[in-house]
Scaffold this motif. Structure first.
Motif, PDB file in Angstrom:
ATOM      1  N   ALA A 149      60.816  41.285  80.807  1.00 32.07           N
ATOM      2  CA  ALA A 149      60.886  40.741  79.446  1.00 32.07           C
ATOM      3  C   ALA A 149      59.333  39.455  79.719  1.00 32.07           C
ATOM      4  O   ALA A 149      58.368  38.946  78.988  1.00 32.07           O
ATOM      5  N   ILE A 150      59.408  38.740  80.642  1.00 35.86           N
ATOM      6  CA  ILE A 150      58.488  37.856  81.628  1.00 35.86           C
ATOM      7  C   ILE A 150      57.193  38.295  81.392  1.00 35.86           C
ATOM      8  O   ILE A 150      55.446  38.570  80.776  1.00 35.86           O
ATOM      9  N   LEU A 151      56.956  40.276  82.336  1.00 35.70           N
ATOM     10  CA  LEU A 151      56.020  40.585  81.919  1.00 35.70           C
ATOM     11  C   LEU A 151      55.304  41.461  80.971  1.00 35.70           C
ATOM     12  O   LEU A 151      53.912  41.227  80.316  1.00 35.70           O
ATOM     13  N   VAL A 152      56.232  41.649  80.549  1.00 35.04           N
ATOM     14  CA  VAL A 152      55.242  41.979  78.848  1.00 35.04           C
ATOM     15  C   VAL A 152      54.624  41.021  78.066  1.00 35.04           C
ATOM     16  O   VAL A 152      53.484  41.315  77.598  1.00 35.04           O
ATOM     17  N   GLY A 153      55.931  39.930  77.955  1.00 38.10           N
ATOM     18  CA  GLY A 153      55.132  38.778  77.374  1.00 38.10           C
ATOM     19  C   GLY A 153      53.753  38.725  78.024  1.00 38.10           C
ATOM     20  O   GLY A 153      52.922  37.755  77.268  1.00 38.10           O
ATOM     21  N   ALA A 154      53.532  38.808  79.531  1.00 36.39           N
ATOM     22  CA  ALA A 154      52.450  37.727  79.462  1.00 36.39           C
ATOM     23  C   ALA A 154      51.481  39.485  79.597  1.00 36.39           C
ATOM     24  O   ALA A 154      50.058  38.348  78.812  1.00 36.39           O
ATOM     25  N   ILE A 155      51.661  40.272  79.673  1.00 38.95           N
ATOM     26  CA  ILE A 155      50.870  41.443  79.407  1.00 38.95           C
ATOM     27  C   ILE A 155      50.051  40.955  77.819  1.00 38.95           C
ATOM     28  O   ILE A 155      48.805  41.135  77.224  1.00 38.95           O
ATOM     29  N   LEU A 156      50.552  41.084  76.359  1.00 37.82           N
ATOM     30  CA  LEU A 156      50.475  40.942  75.738  1.00 37.82           C
ATOM     31  C   LEU A 156      49.316  39.219  75.696  1.00 37.82           C
ATOM     32  O   LEU A 156      49.321  39.440  74.181  1.00 37.82           O
ATOM     33  N   SER A 157      50.584  38.737  76.581  1.00 41.70           N
ATOM     34  CA  SER A 157      49.077  37.626  76.038  1.00 41.70           C
ATOM     35  C   SER A 157      47.868  37.323  76.656  1.00 41.70           C
ATOM     36  O   SER A 157      46.816  36.734  75.310  1.00 41.70           O
ATOM     37  N   TYR A 158      48.286  37.689  77.591  1.00 40.69           N
ATOM     38  CA  TYR A 158      46.548  37.914  78.107  1.00 40.69           C
ATOM     39  C   TYR A 158      45.669  39.043  76.780  1.00 40.69           C
ATOM     40  O   TYR A 158      44.307  38.807  76.687  1.00 40.69           O
ATOM     41  N   VAL A 159      46.143  39.778  76.361  1.00 38.24           N
ATOM     42  CA  VAL A 159      45.864  40.698  75.388  1.00 38.24           C
ATOM     43  C   VAL A 159      44.795  40.336  74.156  1.00 38.24           C
ATOM     44  O   VAL A 159      44.165  40.269  73.241  1.00 38.24           O
ATOM     45  N   PHE A 160      45.959  39.344  73.571  1.00 35.50           N
ATOM     46  CA  PHE A 160      45.306  38.688  72.431  1.00 35.50           C
ATOM     47  C   PHE A 160      44.986  37.467  73.066  1.00 35.50           C
ATOM     48  O   PHE A 160      43.559  37.279  72.094  1.00 35.50           O
ATOM     49  N   SER A 161      44.743  37.513  73.932  1.00 40.46           N
ATOM     50  CA  SER A 161      44.182  36.166  74.853  1.00 40.46           C
ATOM     51  C   SER A 161      42.477  36.520  74.439  1.00 40.46           C
ATOM     52  O   SER A 161      40.960  35.681  74.324  1.00 40.46           O
ATOM     53  N   GLU A 166      54.056  33.035  87.733  1.00 39.38           N
ATOM     54  CA  GLU A 166      55.459  33.149  88.565  1.00 39.38           C
ATOM     55  C   GLU A 166      56.235  31.806  87.995  1.00 39.38           C
ATOM     56  O   GLU A 166      57.212  31.767  88.329  1.00 39.38           O
ATOM     57  N   THR A 167      56.008  30.921  87.286  1.00 39.48           N
ATOM     58  CA  THR A 167      56.556  29.406  86.653  1.00 39.48           C
ATOM     59  C   THR A 167      57.726  30.167  85.684  1.00 39.48           C
ATOM     60  O   THR A 167      58.862  29.571  85.708  1.00 39.48           O
ATOM     61  N   ILE A 168      57.207  30.706  84.805  1.00 38.20           N
ATOM     62  CA  ILE A 168      57.647  31.217  84.000  1.00 38.20           C
ATOM     63  C   ILE A 168      59.454  32.325  84.121  1.00 38.20           C
ATOM     64  O   ILE A 168      60.275  32.189  84.442  1.00 38.20           O
ATOM     65  N   LEU A 169      58.450  32.801  85.570  1.00 33.90           N
ATOM     66  CA  LEU A 169      59.652  33.777  85.756  1.00 33.90           C
ATOM     67  C   LEU A 169      60.907  33.097  86.704  1.00 33.90           C
ATOM     68  O   LEU A 169      61.766  32.906  87.163  1.00 33.90           O
ATOM     69  N   LEU A 170      60.553  31.598  87.574  1.00 38.28           N
ATOM     70  CA  LEU A 170      61.799  31.215  87.968  1.00 38.28           C
ATOM     71  C   LEU A 170      62.354  30.561  87.338  1.00 38.28           C
ATOM     72  O   LEU A 170      63.620  30.150  88.106  1.00 38.28           O
ATOM     73  N   LEU A 171      61.318  29.526  86.596  1.00 39.03           N
ATOM     74  CA  LEU A 171      62.173  28.880  85.435  1.00 39.03           C
ATOM     75  C   LEU A 171      62.960  29.510  84.567  1.00 39.03           C
ATOM     76  O   LEU A 171      64.010  29.081  84.589  1.00 39.03           O
ATOM     77  N   VAL A 172      62.620  30.256  83.423  1.00 45.76           N
ATOM     78  CA  VAL A 172      63.469  30.721  83.194  1.00 45.76           C
ATOM     79  C   VAL A 172      64.908  32.262  83.739  1.00 45.76           C
ATOM     80  O   VAL A 172      65.972  31.936  83.452  1.00 45.76           O
ATOM     81  N   GLY A 173      64.649  32.520  85.131  1.00 50.08           N
ATOM     82  CA  GLY A 173      65.844  32.977  85.444  1.00 50.08           C
ATOM     83  C   GLY A 173      66.412  32.041  86.217  1.00 50.08           C
ATOM     84  O   GLY A 173      67.685  32.302  86.239  1.00 50.08           O
ATOM     85  N   GLY A 174      65.522  30.641  86.451  1.00 51.59           N
ATOM     86  CA  GLY A 174      66.812  30.319  87.629  1.00 51.59           C
ATOM     87  C   GLY A 174      67.986  29.113  86.615  1.00 51.59           C
ATOM     88  O   GLY A 174      69.090  28.550  87.011  1.00 51.59           O
ATOM     89  N   THR A 175      66.946  28.930  85.402  1.00 53.03           N
ATOM     90  CA  THR A 175      68.202  28.501  84.111  1.00 53.03           C
ATOM     91  C   THR A 175      69.505  29.383  83.830  1.00 53.03           C
ATOM     92  O   THR A 175      70.896  28.720  84.280  1.00 53.03           O
ATOM     93  N   ARG A 176      69.070  30.692  84.038  1.00 56.84           N
ATOM     94  CA  ARG A 176      70.553  31.805  83.694  1.00 56.84           C
ATOM     95  C   ARG A 176      71.180  31.667  84.892  1.00 56.84           C
ATOM     96  O   ARG A 176      72.296  31.608  84.244  1.00 56.84           O
ATOM     97  N   PHE A 177      71.110  31.573  86.278  1.00 49.61           N
ATOM     98  CA  PHE A 177      71.710  31.667  87.445  1.00 49.61           C
ATOM     99  C   PHE A 177      71.761  30.245  87.876  1.00 49.61           C
ATOM    100  O   PHE A 177      73.377  30.833  88.478  1.00 49.61           O
ATOM    101  N   ILE A 190      59.789  25.967  78.855  1.00 50.39           N
ATOM    102  CA  ILE A 190      59.443  26.653  80.131  1.00 50.39           C
ATOM    103  C   ILE A 190      58.465  27.269  79.539  1.00 50.39           C
ATOM    104  O   ILE A 190      57.126  27.112  80.809  1.00 50.39           O
ATOM    105  N   VAL A 191      57.827  27.841  78.453  1.00 48.56           N
ATOM    106  CA  VAL A 191      56.410  28.283  78.918  1.00 48.56           C
ATOM    107  C   VAL A 191      55.339  27.372  78.006  1.00 48.56           C
ATOM    108  O   VAL A 191      54.085  27.892  79.008  1.00 48.56           O
ATOM    109  N   TRP A 192      55.981  26.929  78.034  1.00 48.62           N
ATOM    110  CA  TRP A 192      54.839  25.316  77.632  1.00 48.62           C
ATOM    111  C   TRP A 192      54.060  24.760  79.081  1.00 48.62           C
ATOM    112  O   TRP A 192      53.109  24.629  78.910  1.00 48.62           O
TER     113      TRP A 192
END
Length: 612
Positions: A81-93, A111-122, A17-19
């Motif tokens: 989880a997604i917001l923290v992951g996004a912030i860390l990715s941007y800082v490393f970038s 937006e896409t990760i939130l939609l897909l990660v949440g969507g698969t769970r629900f 999903i991330v890739w």
């Protein structure tokens, strides 16, 4: 699937999903033609994000959750989880990439990760829910009355996979703003007055009343409407369960006759009760009976210095002793097997223990039985009371509270007359004693041994018929705990000589009571369970009274306790009549016993009582 395999599968899906999210975000940003320098950046961003998003999803517990129970908490965890992951990715970038990461790409990735990660769970939750709904044909269809916090908690548990035998169809709520709204996907179908219609239309098999914070009167009204449907009723017991977090389907109980009475709980005056019970030696006679045992339970809460459990039946005294030892392990309990008719034994008990407070509950109470055995009624209810009261007077007891009955008013029975004579003796003794003697008069208590409710329940369990003496017979009813609470409070305000009269509420038709019990048991009166009429028994009235004509009712500081001050015979007059009774008992002359009882307390004929 094992836990490890499940973790690996979900983690690989999330990496895909991330890739996928990053690649599609770059494609959209550059309209399908990604420059070479940004292609390298995209690959670097995918590698960095695999670690940041993967670590963040793991840190926030998304691989340790059971998604078929997913709710708001899971949504919040995914978002964090997604917001923290996004912030860390941007800082490393910013630290690692030659060119700055486009903000448009970052926003689309989130937006896409939130939609897909949440969507698969629900999606998994929806699939499980559909499977469960597909198997609901044989389940009981239920309705919850009360679309508040308690109703929502019950609904949430009922919709879980573990609760498989009931299908929740809808809510009932009087709030017009909730009408046609949905809670957890379940609609609010109408208000309390719509219950009969909704039950019929939706083929409801069970009604659950989940309103623990509303008044008993309102609960009684709702039960009155719901019982018209003739289906099973259940209820959440009390607001305390909501406060302490004990609201659960397992806490549901069947609606009882006590719920139909609609009586509000008693507000205890703890200070006044503590003042005369706490750290005192308390004696309860008849401690193994329905009223006596409840007196022991409630007195024990105020930690007397010693609690004397006096009774004639060893089994009943043993049972209440074991119960209290378990509930109050530090309480000084003294079980005493004794008969109140044995004056010498009573003297020995008082001499040994010196009780400061006496609750006198020992008595013969069954009206028809005492009609056939008037001598035993006199021995126990009159002379037994005299023995205990005389001992209280002689050994300096502070307070003596006698449990009386509404059958002592204009008595038509030997039992009622003996209770009135006992009241008179206690009142006469009060005029010459330091002890504060008083009596508390109330009607029938629900659930006491030999009373009408247990008899009806047994008859219903046996398939009927339920036997009622007369279609117009009326009685006052209250619960055992309520009656005892009021008895204890009355003892606190006693000045001596009073007959306290408890507010029994509205009288209840015995026929209506029988019909309600049949309905609450899940049967239809006169169809599934028949009701037959046996006729008024000897000594019974159609209705009971709480005061005689000459008694003046006075108020007290408590709403449900009143004072009657009936006229009494003098001690010398009573002494003369008692000697005559003793002589008649010695001679075993039942006719004379009845005549003397009638002279002391004129008994009304049953027929007169029935039509007056």
């Amino acid at each position: 699937m094992t836990v490890n395999k499940r973790f690996i599968l979900l983690f690989m899906i999330d990496l895909i999903i991330v890739w996928f999210s990053i690649e599609t975000s770059y494609l959209l940003r550059f309209y399908g033609d990604i420059p070479d320098n940004y292609s390298r950046q995209m690959l670097q961003y995918c590698i960095v994000s695999s670690f940041t998003f993967g670590g963040s999803l793991y840190y926030f517990g998304l691989y340790r959750r059971i998604w078929k129970y997913a709710s708001i908490g899971e949504i919040v965890a995914i978002l964090k989880a997604i917001l923290v992951g996004a912030i860390l990715s941007y800082v490393f970038s910013l630290l690692l990439f030659d060119e700055r990461l486009p903000l448009g790409v970052e926003a689309r990735v989130i937006e896409t990760i939130l939609l897909l990660v949440g969507g698969t769970r629900f999606l998994w939750r929806v699939v499980v829910h559909k499977e469960r709904n597909g198997r609901q044909a044989d389940r009981n269809r239920a309705l919850i009355v009360g679309a508040g916090d308690c109703g929502m908690l019950i609904a949430k548990e009922m919709k879980s996979a573990t609760f498989s035998h009931t299908q929740l169809v809808g809510f009932i709520d009087d709030n017009p703003y909730k009408l046609r709204m949905s809670i957890l996907g379940v609609p609010v179908l109408g208000n309390r007055h719509s219950i009969p219609r909704i039950v019929s239309e939706q083929e409801i098999k069970e009604i659950i009343i989940a309103m623990p914070s509303v008044s008993r009167t309102e609960i009684s009204e709702i039960i009155g409407i719901a019982k018209q449907t003739g289906i099973k009723l259940k209820i959440i017991p009390a607001i305390n369960d909501l406060i302490t977090g004990k609201v659960s389907v397992k806490r549901l109980r069947d609606v009882s006759v006590e719920d139909l009475l609609g009586r509000e709980p008693i507000v205890e005056d703890l200070n006044s009760i503590l003042g005369y019970v706490h750290n005192k030696v308390v004696l309860v006679t008849g401690a193994g009976g329905s009223i006596g045992s409840e007196l022991c339970r409630q007195v024990a809460r105020f930690m007397p210095d010693k609690l004397l459990l006096l009774g004639h039946g060893e089994n009943s005294i043993y049972n209440i002793q074991m119960e209290l030892r378990k509930s109050f392990p530090n309480l000084n309990l003294v079980p005493i097997i004794a008969d109140i008719q044995d004056r010498a034994r009573m003297m020995d008990v008082f001499r040994t223990h010196r009780p400061q407070v006496v609750f006198h509950a020992a008595a013969h109470k069954h009206v028809p039985l005492m009609e056939g055995n008037p001598s035993e009624a006199i021995k126990n209810n009159v002379f037994g009371t005299r023995n205990v009261a005389d001992c209280a007077n002689e050994f300096g007891t502070d307070r003596f509270v006698m449990i009386s009955s509404d059958k002592a008013v204009n008595p038509t029975s030997v039992m009622g007359a003996t209770k009135r004579i006992a009241e008179m003796y206690v009142q006469s003794l009060n005029t010459m004693s330091r002890t504060k003697f008083s009596a508390v008069r109330f009607g029938n208590v629900l659930g006491s041994r030999g009373s009408v409710v247990p008899v009806f329940k047994q008859q219903i369990a046996e398939g009927g018929p339920v036997t009622v003496t007369h279609p117009e017979m009326v009685r006052y009813f209250m619960t055992i705990p309520e009656a005892v609470q009021l008895v204890i409070q009355a003892g606190a305000i006693a000045e001596g000589g009073e007959v306290f009269v408890l507010d029994m509420g509205k009288p209840v038709k015995i026929l209506t009571l029988a019909e309600d019990l049949i309905t609450l048991s899940g049967y239809e009166p006169y169809k599934d369970i028949q009701i037959t009429f046996s006729g008024i028994r000897e000594g019974e009235k159609l209705y009971e009274e709480l005061l005689t004509a000459e008694e003046n009712l006075g108020s007290t500081q408590y709403d449900r306790i009143f004072i009657g001050r009936p006229s009494v015979l003098t001690a010398s007059q009573l002494d003369l009549e008692f000697k005559r009774l003793e002589r008649a008992l010695t001679e075993s002359n039942t006719v004379t016993v009845r005549e003397i009882i009638n002279q002391i307390v004129p008994m009304m004929p049953v027929a007169k009582a029935a039509i007056s």
